[in-house]
Design a protein around this motif. Structure first.
Motif, PDB file in Angstrom:
ATOM      1  N   PHE B 295       9.699   5.447   6.429  1.00 48.21           N
ATOM      2  CA  PHE B 295       8.520   4.799   7.011  1.00 48.21           C
ATOM      3  C   PHE B 295       8.838   4.199   8.375  1.00 48.21           C
ATOM      4  O   PHE B 295       9.959   3.767   8.609  1.00 48.21           O
ATOM      5  CB  PHE B 295       8.010   3.701   6.088  1.00 48.21           C
ATOM      6  CG  PHE B 295       7.406   4.238   4.826  1.00 48.21           C
ATOM      7  CD1 PHE B 295       6.143   4.797   4.846  1.00 48.21           C
ATOM      8  CD2 PHE B 295       8.116   4.230   3.645  1.00 48.21           C
ATOM      9  CE1 PHE B 295       5.587   5.316   3.692  1.00 48.21           C
ATOM     10  CE2 PHE B 295       7.573   4.754   2.485  1.00 48.21           C
ATOM     11  CZ  PHE B 295       6.293   5.297   2.512  1.00 48.21           C
ATOM     12  N   SER B 535       9.797  -5.446   4.438  1.00 44.74           N
ATOM     13  CA  SER B 535       9.316  -4.087   4.336  1.00 44.74           C
ATOM     14  C   SER B 535       9.622  -3.624   2.922  1.00 44.74           C
ATOM     15  O   SER B 535      10.759  -3.726   2.466  1.00 44.74           O
ATOM     16  CB  SER B 535      10.033  -3.210   5.360  1.00 44.74           C
ATOM     17  OG  SER B 535       9.739  -1.864   5.110  1.00 44.74           O
ATOM     18  N   SER B 537       8.798  -0.540  -0.038  1.00 46.43           N
ATOM     19  CA  SER B 537       8.133   0.719  -0.305  1.00 46.43           C
ATOM     20  C   SER B 537       8.432   1.205  -1.720  1.00 46.43           C
ATOM     21  O   SER B 537       9.494   0.945  -2.270  1.00 46.43           O
ATOM     22  CB  SER B 537       8.513   1.775   0.722  1.00 46.43           C
ATOM     23  OG  SER B 537       9.890   1.846   0.871  1.00 46.43           O
ATOM     24  N   SER B 553       4.131   7.943  -1.798  1.00 45.49           N
ATOM     25  CA  SER B 553       4.823   6.695  -1.507  1.00 45.49           C
ATOM     26  C   SER B 553       3.986   5.812  -0.605  1.00 45.49           C
ATOM     27  O   SER B 553       3.150   6.282   0.168  1.00 45.49           O
ATOM     28  CB  SER B 553       6.173   6.980  -0.876  1.00 45.49           C
ATOM     29  OG  SER B 553       6.026   7.826   0.235  1.00 45.49           O
ATOM     30  N   ASN B 555       4.082   1.983   1.701  1.00 49.23           N
ATOM     31  CA  ASN B 555       4.949   0.982   2.313  1.00 49.23           C
ATOM     32  C   ASN B 555       4.112  -0.125   2.928  1.00 49.23           C
ATOM     33  O   ASN B 555       3.055   0.119   3.489  1.00 49.23           O
ATOM     34  CB  ASN B 555       5.814   1.656   3.394  1.00 49.23           C
ATOM     35  CG  ASN B 555       6.538   0.657   4.272  1.00 49.23           C
ATOM     36  OD1 ASN B 555       5.978   0.164   5.250  1.00 49.23           O
ATOM     37  ND2 ASN B 555       7.765   0.350   3.927  1.00 49.23           N
ATOM     38  N   SER B 590       1.046   5.124   4.080  1.00 52.43           N
ATOM     39  CA  SER B 590       1.047   5.905   2.860  1.00 52.43           C
ATOM     40  C   SER B 590       1.482   7.313   3.218  1.00 52.43           C
ATOM     41  O   SER B 590       0.953   7.919   4.141  1.00 52.43           O
ATOM     42  CB  SER B 590      -0.367   5.893   2.278  1.00 52.43           C
ATOM     43  OG  SER B 590      -0.514   6.964   1.410  1.00 52.43           O
TER      44      SER B 590
END
Lengths: 475, 1095
Positions: B295, B535, B537, B553, B555, B590
């Motif tokens: 990310f 951060s 995720s 996934s 984040n 995303s």
């Protein structure tokens, strides 16, 4: 049926998608503005900051060392040689040009969009447009004096990138039209201190007529202001009383016709250039461009020591140039925190009286009683006398002819408006610059200095102006 | 026409919607699976196989089983007839029963050891020939002496073998005399040892640092390095943490070809400018996109010790998958991961001491007085100091000593990692604390990090990453402290006799006006800037069938920044001033990616990746200020008590980017490789109708070394040619740039402030993407069994629709606008050489890179030059950098110094011969862009000792030394200056001087005499390390240990006369003001002592 469902779904999705990528800033879009009185008022307010802020201050820093009583340091030291402007001077004056035109743009927006307002009365519209027109004229008046004929941008040419230079006459015509509209539509009293009333418009008109040498008109406009009874001179009985006019704590005086206002929060940016740390006269920044004078200066030496203005305006302070150095005390803020809250006097009643005196003398081919009385009011106060009654320092009409009276008014205006950016313009207007500089400094002035060059930021990007053919003489 | 495009959009949208719906379903499905699946038994007991094959070879059946499972078959064609055709149909059967069925009646036996299944002939358990047999055993360790479990040991030419156990031990019951044993382990070099009746064969495996089978991260996936068609550079975490740097970017300097890392100042935590393959953009950022664990993230969140590896994607075939965010290259950071096996604890700690690398040779008190006597004499005709006074002054104060100090760095990190087959983890923390070499200045960073990966079942996998970081620093106003330290009169110290601060502006009549006493600044001014970032995720991976993986996934990153700046009431000219700034940025991401890998007939390998991503960023700020405080008690924490309260301000900004992406990798016989990718990006920042941009790429690779005609060329072990082309974009504008907005401010009336609304001075207009097209030609060659590996690349990058600021005539009121007109090109060569020179007892590896980039402005709006900022240093007031068509970006443009006039003032070349020195006389006087940059690292090891060197440099770049103009010509303002001003200025006796006459006249312009060669070569790090022989010490719990001593920046070769050539004072991600030195924080040199321990 199925198709309809698909179509409806797609439309909804399309809308959803556009929504996602559409920007919604938390700010005001210009297309919906200029509708209500308050909105227009905040738009009118926007015309002032370019003039109140730092860029326009270069006007002061460059015109002051050109006056015969002041010298500049740093990049403005070269002005004292009167042999031409340096690259840095030209660049800084380019910023003055930009500031004036930014102010003009904001005025043009008001003039263009206010008439469409749905929630403003005709009377409000006229008043706001009048204020915008007053300021537009004010801006062009500076432009025409510094650069001669400049491109005229009005509400009609607001979007046109390339515009040629107009003639000096065309610029003055616009100025007169705008000021006349302002004179007719501005209120009797200013909307706020620091904004114009109809009397302000008349004062500027009187000054413009001086430049156009329409002496009768100048005299009459000045006279209307005098006769209105709106203004009077502040009384002074000792040199320090001048602080009642220029001091940092003064909110307003009966002498104020049009000032740029400053306070503790937002000081006059210019003032960082005046004083030196240690002298007690705040503020003091990096006074890179500081101005100074000396006790040997011609203007200073010839000034009567008994004149309170002389006593008030200077103090002795060695900045490394010897102990004959003088700094200026006209604008001080000894108790201020950081900023100087002194106002910048643009038009004072004292100046208007002198405008009247000059105009009446010229119109009449010699001094009139009214003219001499106007001069005397200013002169009396400078010696600590009540301005409205005769005094031992009064000038007598019989002692002067047209020329000698003009000289007298010219000299008095020099003393009265010292550090108000009036003298250089007057020297150029009356054609006396060369003579005065020769007498004071023994220097033959380079005549290209009467005008500044059209800024490179204009000639480079405005295709209607040829950078060589359309440039001012000497550049 | 319009209708058509609308229809197209409809299609696209329904696609999105479907994807969303699909995502929801899968998420639900995953959730259900998580609840229903419980922990299983060991692998082989639960693993089942489905087969339905008719008349296929045994080999193919085995290969199918390998595809479906993690089992590996080992056999020799001589013993097992794997080409025999069979038919088999099983469903959900365990491996044993499948194999029994398969080999039924064929005379094939098998043995299973974990996941390895060894096939043998009917004669015996192992298919060894009937020769004499001997037993052999031994232990396999890594270079540090730690046991290596899982190493495969095979007799060469047979399928007989075994794997090492948990303690690294193996034993083979019988091997023939003169047989060769092969030891192999992923990531290690294969070892071959001939059996000569030794009782034991112990082997130390070494890391195959330059292995071509290495797997590297690429956009939204991973790939074998040998399959790459793009230009991707890899840097290992270990290299990054070789020595303490305050940022990961700094650690990347010199590590990879084509990556130009420039520090803007030497201050701890100062911003660093990274340009990959040159400068692409004028308006937008030129810094690469940082992707941390998949990310977009901020590298400021990480310590180098948290990093497993960094991949730098350089060419468009690698970056195009990042579309509108890829134009400046992409830096992929992978943080440390856990591995199955014993829990590992790593500690790294170091302590450094730094000092200023160089002091400037300033006048002492005595010389200062002499200089000002000359000035005084030349301006007023009399001297200021008497001879007695001058003699009494002596050396005086060296103000540089008042501000610089020797400053420590503490750097500690602890990582715990491990796990089992199903769950792997890595958690870590690091603490970095650097004091600046300027007093009161420091920078700290604390990072907490965790990485969890759990295999819920064969089909489901979940991973969770978090990074929490806090950076706080106390910056100094570098330029004002440095200016004061260089300019203050050496005749006084910081305090007077009453212990009051000396006013440096009031020492003499000619004293300056702009100096702050640094001591007062250190004591009375405080600045504290804190940034807390998080951060996190979460990713679910679903593998419904073999080869297919669906990864969903998300984040969330949040940064919370606050600055507290306070100037005390005792600070000269101050009545106390406080300002607070806060900003909060939230980023939501995303990624929804589907990957399918398929190998057909061992010949065609296909990997397809597709996906949808969404990014949204919102930032809000608030600031307040006040002045005039009664005392320093409240500092910034009671702004309401200020005598004067400033106008508070706040702001809001939001942007959204939604993208579809896809990529196909294809390889034929591992010989011919091809990659095609595309990305469609929709950005909120651009005008309606221009919001969507499409970024395709394609690349092919040819592994010539796989061709038969190359088999005979022994010394070339690997060779690959890569050719790629792709397009990437740049969101070079800020949000809302295309909208007509009014900005507000305050106008002054009466005695107060009144609000105004007006448009800004930038005229808004319709804007679209800036696009960079890049072609890359690359060559990877390995010689002598890959002991030497060379990677060479040539690239051509053209950025079109370049967004640039277009000047408008100032009379318009609007001063600038932005248009998509312009073009910039960058072309360059890059070479990377990795060599393993010695591999005996003395091991020596060298890695070197060099990159040449040439940039050129091709087109600007109507040929208008773009000029850099104007710098007003009083003795000169002008701009320096300029962009002009046909010239390189940000080249210096100014006057040419010619010498002196008869009064000793500088004169300049009158290029247009009009008798006047004006704007028209300026010309090109220098170029801040280097001809080439390079880095060399050398690692030698002998027994337990290691000697590592890292050299880095830049060649052919010019620096404009604005500091030198400001410092050495300000005698009008009483500055102290370099000694050479006193000893080498113009006088009637010394007309061939360096400096002009010491008088009132300023004769300096922004001339070429301040353009200095900024080339340098620097020994960035030298390190001597000792590896503790832990296995000899017999400490079981201690697996690895190293003590090292190193020096940073100990040697620099440069002709640059000011502090340091590594300077770019006005640089920044989108600054065109490059190569300027203006009182930048000087670079430090330092010594470090440290340890690395593993348990």
């Amino acid at each position: 049926m199925k198709n309809i469902v698909i179509i409806i779904t797609t439309i909804m999705l399309l809308a959803a998608c556009n929504d996602i990528l559409e920007e919604t800033p938390m700010s005001i879009a210009s297309e919906n503005f200029y509708n209500t009185g308050t909105e227009v008022e905040t738009a009118v307010n926007a015309i002032y900051p370019p003039l109140q802020g730092g860029e326009f201050v270069s006007y002061f820093t460059h015109l002051t060392p050109l006056d015969d009583y002041a010298y500049g340091r740093g990049s403005i030291a070269v002005l004292n040689d009167y042999q031409g402007y340096g690259t840095s001077n030209i660049a800084n004056m380019g910023r003055v040009w930009a500031a004036l035109y930014l102010s003009i743009r904001n005025a043009n927006l008001v003039i263009k969009y206010t008439p469409n307002g749905t929630k403003t009365t005709e009377r409000e519209k006229a008043q706001y447009i009048a204020e915008a027109k007053f300021l537009r004229a004010f801006d062009y008046f500076y432009l025409v004096r510094l650069w001669a004929g400049v491109p005229i941008r009005t509400e009609e040419t607001i979007d046109e990138i390339d515009l040629p230079r107009n003639s000096v006459d065309e610029v003055y015509n616009l100025i007169l039209d705008d000021l006349k509209y302002a004179e007719d539509n501005l209120p009797d009293n200013p909307r706020l201190l620091g904004t114009p009333s109809k009397w302000t418009a008349k004062t500027v008109l009187a000054d413009v007529y001086l430049y156009l040498e329409e002496w009768g008109n100048a005299r009459d406009k000045a006279n209307e202001v005098i006769q209105s009874g709106k203004y009077s001179l502040v009384e002074v009985y000792e040199p320090n009383d001048f602080e009642k006019i220029y001091g940092a704590d003064v909110l307003t005086t009966p002498e104020e016709i049009f000032y740029f206002k400053y306070n503790d929060e937002r000081g006059w940016p210019l003032m960082n250039f005046f004083h030196k740390y240690g002298d007690g006269y705040k503020p003091y920044g990096g006074n890179y461009y500081s101005f100074y004078s000396t006790t040997d200066n011609f203007f200073y030496k010839n000034w009567d020591d008994d004149d309170f203005r002389k006593q008030h305006n200077f103090y002795s302070w060695d900045i490394g140039y010897g102990d004959n150095t003088l700094l200026f005390k006209k604008y001080i803020d000894p108790n201020g925190a950081g900023n100087a809250s002194n106002d910048w006097p643009i038009y004072r009643y004292a100046e208007l009286l002198l405008i009247y005196a000059e105009a009446a003398n010229n119109a009449n081919n010699g001094p009139t009683n009214e003219a001499i009385e106007c001069l005397n009011k200013v002169h009396r106060r400078a010696y600590g006398y009540y301005p409205e009654a005769s005094s031992p320092v009064d000038f007598k009409i019989g002692d002067f002819n047209k020329d000698s009276f003009f000289e007298l008014v010219f000299k008095e205006k020099g003393y009265e408006t010292i550090l108000e950016c009036k003298r250089w313009n007057d020297m150029v207007r009356t054609g006396k610059a060369a003579e005065i500089i020769m007498e004071a400094e023994g220097i033959k002035i380079n005549e290209s200095m009467y005008l500044f060059p059209i800024p490179i930021a204009e000639t480079n990007y405005n295709k209607a102006i040829d950078p060589v053919a359309d440039q001012n003489p000497g550049y | 026409m319009k209708k058509k495009s609308d229809l197209r959009r409809n299609k696209k949208i329904s696609w999105i919607k479907k994807l969303f719906r699909f995502m929801k379903l899968t998420s639900l499905f995953i959730l259900l699976s998580v609840m229903s699946v419980f922990a299983g038994n060991t692998y082989s007991q639960t693993k089942t196989v489905d087969l339905n094959m008719e008349k296929t070879t045994i080999k193919e059946v085995l290969s199918r089983i390998e595809d479906q499972s993690n089992f590996i078959f080992m056999f020799s064609n001589d013993v097992v007839d794997v080409n025999k055709k069979v038919s088999i149909k099983v469903h959900g059967q365990k491996i044993e029963s499948v194999l029994n069925k398969l080999f039924d009646g064929m005379g094939i036996n098998y043995t299973r050891n974990g996941r390895i299944i060894v096939l043998s002939g009917a004669q015996g358990k192992y298919s060894t020939s009937a020769l004499q047999k001997h037993p052999v055993s031994g232990k396999v360790t890594d270079s540090s002496g730690a046991p290596l479990p899982g190493v495969t040991v095979v007799i060469k030419g047979t399928t007989t073998g075994t794997i090492t156990d948990n303690k690294g031990n193996y034993s083979l019951t019988s091997i023939p005399y003169n047989a060769t044993l092969l030891f192999s382990f992923v990531g290690m070099k294969i070892q071959e040892i001939v059996y000569n009746n030794q009782p034991a064969i112990n082997v130390t495996m070494t890391i195959d640092a330059i292995g071509i089978e290495e797997v590297v991260a690429i956009g939204y996936g991973t790939m074998k390095k040998s399959d790459l068609t793009g230009s991707v550079a890899s840097v290992k975490g270990k290299e990054l943490s070789d020595f303490s740097t305050s940022s990961v970017s700094q650690a990347l300097q010199g590590r990879s070809a084509g990556v130009n890392v420039q520090q803007n100042s030497g201050a701890p935590g100062a911003s660093v400018q990274i340009h990959i393959r040159g400068t692409n953009s004028i308006q937008g950022s030129n810094n690469p996109l940082w992707i941390i664990d998949g990310f977009p993230g901020s590298e400021g969140m990480l310590n180098a010790s948290d990093i497993e590896s960094v991949e730098i994607l350089k060419d468009a075939s690698a970056t195009a998958i990042y579309g509108s965010r890829g134009a400046n290259g992409v830096i992929l950071v992978t943080t440390k991961r856990g591995k199955a096996g014993k829990t590992k604890v790593d500690y790294q700690g170091s302590y450094s001491v730094q000092t200023v690398r160089k002091k400037l040779d300033l006048m002492n008190a005595n010389e200062y007085a002499q200089l000002y006597n000359i000035f005084w004499e030349n301006t007023t005709g009399s001297e200021y100091f008497t001879q007695d006074e001058i003699e009494g002054l002596g050396e005086g104060t060296d103000w540089q000593d008042q501000i610089f100090r020797s400053a420590p760095i503490h750097n500690h990190s602890l990582t715990v990692s491990g796990g089992n087959e199903k769950t792997k983890f890595s958690v870590g923390t690091s603490y970095f604390d650097q004091s600046g070499i300027i007093k009161k200045n420091d920078y700290r960073r604390i990072v907490l990090r965790s990485n969890l990966n759990h295999e819920i079942s064969k089909k489901f996998n979940v991973s969770f990453n978090t990074i929490l970081s806090r950076t706080d620093d106390n910056p100094t106003d570098d330029s004002s402290v440095l200016l004061a330290a260089l300019s203050a009169a050496p005749t006084v110290g910081p305090y007077d006799d009453n212990m009051d601060y000396v006013d440096l502006n009031d020492v003499y009549a000619f004293s300056p006006d702009c100096l702050n006493n640094p001591e007062a600044y250190f004591n009375e001014v405080s600045k504290k800037h804190v940034n807390n970032r998080v951060s996190a995720s979460l990713a679910f991976t679903y593998k419904p069938i073999n080869g297919l993986s669906i990864k969903i996934s998300g984040n969330v990153s949040n940064s919370d920044y606050r600055s507290d700046d306070y100037t005390g009431v005792d600070y000269p000219k101050s009545s106390g001033g406080a300002s607070i700034g806060t900003s909060r940025a939230l980023q939501l991401n995303s990624n929804n990616i589907i990957t399918y890998n398929k190998t057909v007939d061992e010949i065609h390998k296909i990997s397809v990746t597709g996906g949808f991503t969404y990014e949204e960023s919102t930032s809000k700020s608030l600031s307040a200020s006040g002045s005039e405080f009664l005392s320093d008690a409240t500092k910034t924490y009671n702004i309401g008590s200020a005598g004067t309260i400033g106008i508070p301000s706040s702001s809001y900004s939001n942007w959204i980017l939604m993208s579809y992406l896809g990529r196909i990798n294809y390889s034929y016989k591992n010989k011919y490789l091809a990659t095609v990718s595309f990305r469609a990006d929709g950005s909120s920042r651009y005008s309606e109708g221009d919001k969507w941009g499409f970024f395709p790429s394609g690349a092919i690779g040819w592994r010539i070394s796989e061709e038969n005609f190359m088999k005979d060329i022994d010394f070339i072990s690997d060779a690959k040619i890569r050719i790629g082309y792709g397009e990437t974009g740049s969101t070079a504008i800020s949000p809302y740039y295309t909208l007509d907005m009014l900005s507000s401010g305050k106008a002054l009336f009466e005695n107060g402030l009144y609000t105004y609304f007006a448009p800004g001075t930038r005229l808004p207009g319709d804007l679209k993407w800036e696009t960079t097209a890049q072609s890359d030609f690359g060559l990877d060659v390995g010689f002598f069994n890959n002991s030497f590996r060379l990677t060479a690349d040539y690239y051509i990058k053209n950025t079109r629709d370049l967004l640039n600021t277009v000047q408008l005539p100032t009379s318009l009121g609007y001063r600038t606008t932005i248009k998509n007109i312009g073009e910039i090109s960058n072309k360059g060569f890059e070479f990377q050489l990795d060599a393993n020179i010695l591999n005996q007892e003395l091991k020596w590896d060298i890695s070197a890179n060099i990159s040449f980039n040439k940039n050129k402005v091709i087109k600007l709006y109507e040929g208008q030059d773009i000029v850099g900022s104007i710098y007003n240093v009083i003795v000169a007031n002008d701009n320096i950098n300029r962009l002009q068509e046909g010239k390189s970006i940000s080249a210096f443009y100014g006057y040419q110094w010619t010498g002196f006039d008869e009064e000793g003032h500088y004169t300049y070349k009158d290029n247009n011969s009009d008798g006047d020195i004006s704007e028209e006389d300026k010309t090109w006087i220098g170029d801040p862009n280097p001809d080439f940059i390079y880095g060399i690292s050398s690692n030698m090891s002998w027994k337990n000792f290691e000697l590592n060197l890292f050299i880095q440099g830049s060649q052919g770049n010019d620096i404009y030394s604005l500091s030198m103009i400001n410092q050495n010509y300000r005698w009008n303002y009483g500055f102290n200056m370099l000694k050479e001003v006193l000893y080498d200025h113009w006088s009637p006796e010394n007309k061939n001087a360096k400096y002009p006459s010491i008088d009132k006249t300023f004769s300096t312009e922004m001339g070429d005499n301040f353009v200095k060669d900024g080339s340098y070569i620097r020994l960035k790090n030298i390190e001597l390390a000792y590896n503790i022989p832990v296995n000899k010490l017999g400490i079981d719990w201690f697996s690895e240990g190293q003590i090292y001593f190193s020096g940073q920046n100990l040697l620099t070769i440069t002709s640059y006369p000011w502090w340091d050539p590594e300077v770019n004072s006005k640089g920044g991600s989108n600054s065109i003001n490059q190569g300027i030195d203006y009182y930048s924080y000087p670079t430090a040199k330092g010594f470090t002592i440290g340890v690395k321990l593993s348990f």
